[in-house]
Scaffold this active site. Structure first.
Site: not given
Ligand code: UN1
Length: 496
Positions: A283, A463
């Site tokens: 990503c 996260e």
């Protein structure tokens, strides 16, 4: 006969209720069958959630430092088995061994961070407005966490979700990507060996339907998903209807900006690693290169030469720089984007094709590719490809580079190469991303810092680092009035 793997539900390794299995093959050589894994149905998910609910009751009552101690042992076991896991991971995922070792290391770092967090999980104690009254907050576990993880970090991303969820006192049902089920199987074995009570972890293999059953299950109040924006939107809708807590980590179209005063040797190494590491399947991958016009031609020539030297192959061989794509559909997608590049009249500087070597015939390989002459609005400069394709855009100034960087729907990471300190600080402020690197590529986030992006990349959660512990716990506020009288907040006032 290939090994047939099982789910881990209610403390046992069990066959799926469906009786169906899918195959897991090595993407560098599809003749290499790793095993058959359960294609689970809603019934399996039900059984897993039921058991995890039981697990939650016990686990959430264990003091957090004791939960952390289990994670400490998990970190130790991961350290012991790092090499074996890395090899198994390269075999099923394709990225080169140094990267899969790094992937395991990220899991180890996450385990030790989580272990120590068991001794923090801070709440606040703050002054009350009223006399003889305490006001404080503490963090409570939520329940069963449903985790859906992608193929590109087969160990690290499951640990990013699982370990904080567990330390906070939740139980877990995980559905790993059907492309890399073996790595999470190995991780669950380690969790059990480390002493995690079996009902606290449930592993349910399967594809999209299995994931949907988990997301829609009323007994799962928390969902965390990393993957495509399209799937993330569908999950978001489902969770919105039932008011579930949801963390989404989705696409990126990350740019590296190289200014005219940059150290070009450093930028060259950085872009090769950022764009073609993990075969571009991060990503955070560098998928746009924004070059200042004064270095554009020179830098592009050097980049072309260096890219051509990258060796494709099986990631377990030492001389391999770039592994395969994960599966046929991924390579098809890359090829579709190269066709679009041609339609848009962009220049394919290098790559743009499969390798010719017969040795690579049985894998999903594609040559590292550079496409230049893109306008900021070209589809190749806007859409996430998730493969070894770098789109180059030429700009005339720092301000234009910032506009180009920000002119996409995603906002995960960005990078600037410059020797100008003022520009570096302006970049940190003006680039619309969750992460900005100065003089380093767009990949390589560290496990103890919050990870995530703005705009369509996510839904505001992070996260990693300290922030993820807030996601996996609820704030409870407590007031203790020891004055022995009725004190009315907002009405009784001791200011005078
Ligand atoms: C991802 O691609 O989903 O920052 C995660 C990085 C890695 C994590 C990437 N530490 O590139």
């Amino acid at each position: 006969m290939p090994t047939t793997f099982r789910n881990f539900i209610a403390g046992r390794w069990v066959r799926p209720s469906t009786g169906r299995y899918f195959e897991n093959r090595n993407p560098a050589n599809t003749r290499d069958l790793i095993g058959r894994f359960p294609d689970s149905g809603a019934e399996d998910v039900n059984a897993a959630v039921q058991s995890a609910t039981e697990g939650f009751r016990k686990w959430s009552r264990l003091p957090a430092p004791a939960r952390g101690d289990v994670l400490k042992r998990v970190g130790d076991l991961l350290t012991e088995r790092k090499e074996a896991i890395a090899r198994a991971m390269t075999r099923e995922m394709g990225k080169v061994l140094p990267e899969t070792r790094g992937d395991v290391q990220e899991g180890i770092d996450t385990a030790y961070y989580a272990a120590s967090e068991g001794r923090r999980l801070f709440g606040h104690t703050v002054p009350s407005e009223l006399r003889s009254k305490w006001a404080m907050s503490y963090r409570r576990p939520i329940g069963v966490a449903g985790l859906i993880t992608p193929f590109n970090f087969p160990l690290a991303i499951p640990t990013w979700k699982m370990f904080p969820a567990l330390v906070c006192g939740n139980s877990v049902v995980i559905k790993p990507s059907e492309d890399v089920p073996h790595t999470v199987h190995l991780l669950v074995e380690i969790l059990l060996e480390a002493g995690l009570p079996p009902e606290v972890i449930q592993l349910v293999h399967g594809g999209g339907d299995t994931g949907r059953a988990l997301v829609e299950h009323p007994g799962v109040p928390v969902i965390s998903f990393t993957g495509s924006t399209a799937t993330g939107s569908a999950i978001g809708e489902a969770c919105g209807r039932t008011h579930k807590r949801l963390s989404l980590e989705m696409g990126g179209k990350n740019a590296m900006i190289v200014m005219d005063d940059a150290d070009l040797d450093l930028a060259l190494e950085g872009v090769l690693w950022g764009a073609f590491g993990t075969t571009g399947q991060r990503c955070t991958a560098t998928s746009r290169l924004i070059l200042h016009r004064r270095v554009h031609d020179r830098f592009l020539r050097r980049l072309e030469e260096a890219t051509d030297r990258l060796a494709l192959g099986d990631g377990r061989q030492e001389d391999t720089d770039v592994g395969p794509l994960i599966h046929e559909a991924s390579r098809d997608k890359v090829e579709r984007y190269l066709a679009i590049a041609e339609e848009e009249g962009l220049e394919v500087v290098t790559g743009g094709r499969r390798p010719r070597s017969p040795k690579l015939r049985n894998g999903w390989f594609y040559r590292p590719t550079i496409v230049a002459g893109a306008r900021p609005k070209s589809r190749l400069a806007q859409e996430e490809i998730f493969g070894p394709v770098l789109t180059v855009i030429r700009v005339g100034s720092f301000d234009e580079a910032v506009r180009v960087n920000n002119g996409v729907r995603y906002g995960l990471s960005s990078s600037v190469y410059t020797r100008d300190t003022n520009l570096a600080f302006r970049a940190m402020q003006e680039l619309d991303n969750g992460i900005t690197y100065i003089n380093a590529p767009t990949i390589g986030a560290e496990a103890h810092l919050p990870f995530g992006g703005v705009k369509q990349t996510g839904n505001g959660h992070r996260e990693g680092g300290w922030e993820v512990y807030e996601f996996y716990s609820e704030t409870k506020v407590c007031y203790v009035d020891y004055s022995g009288t009725l004190q009315r907040a907002q009405i009784d006032n001791y200011a005078d």
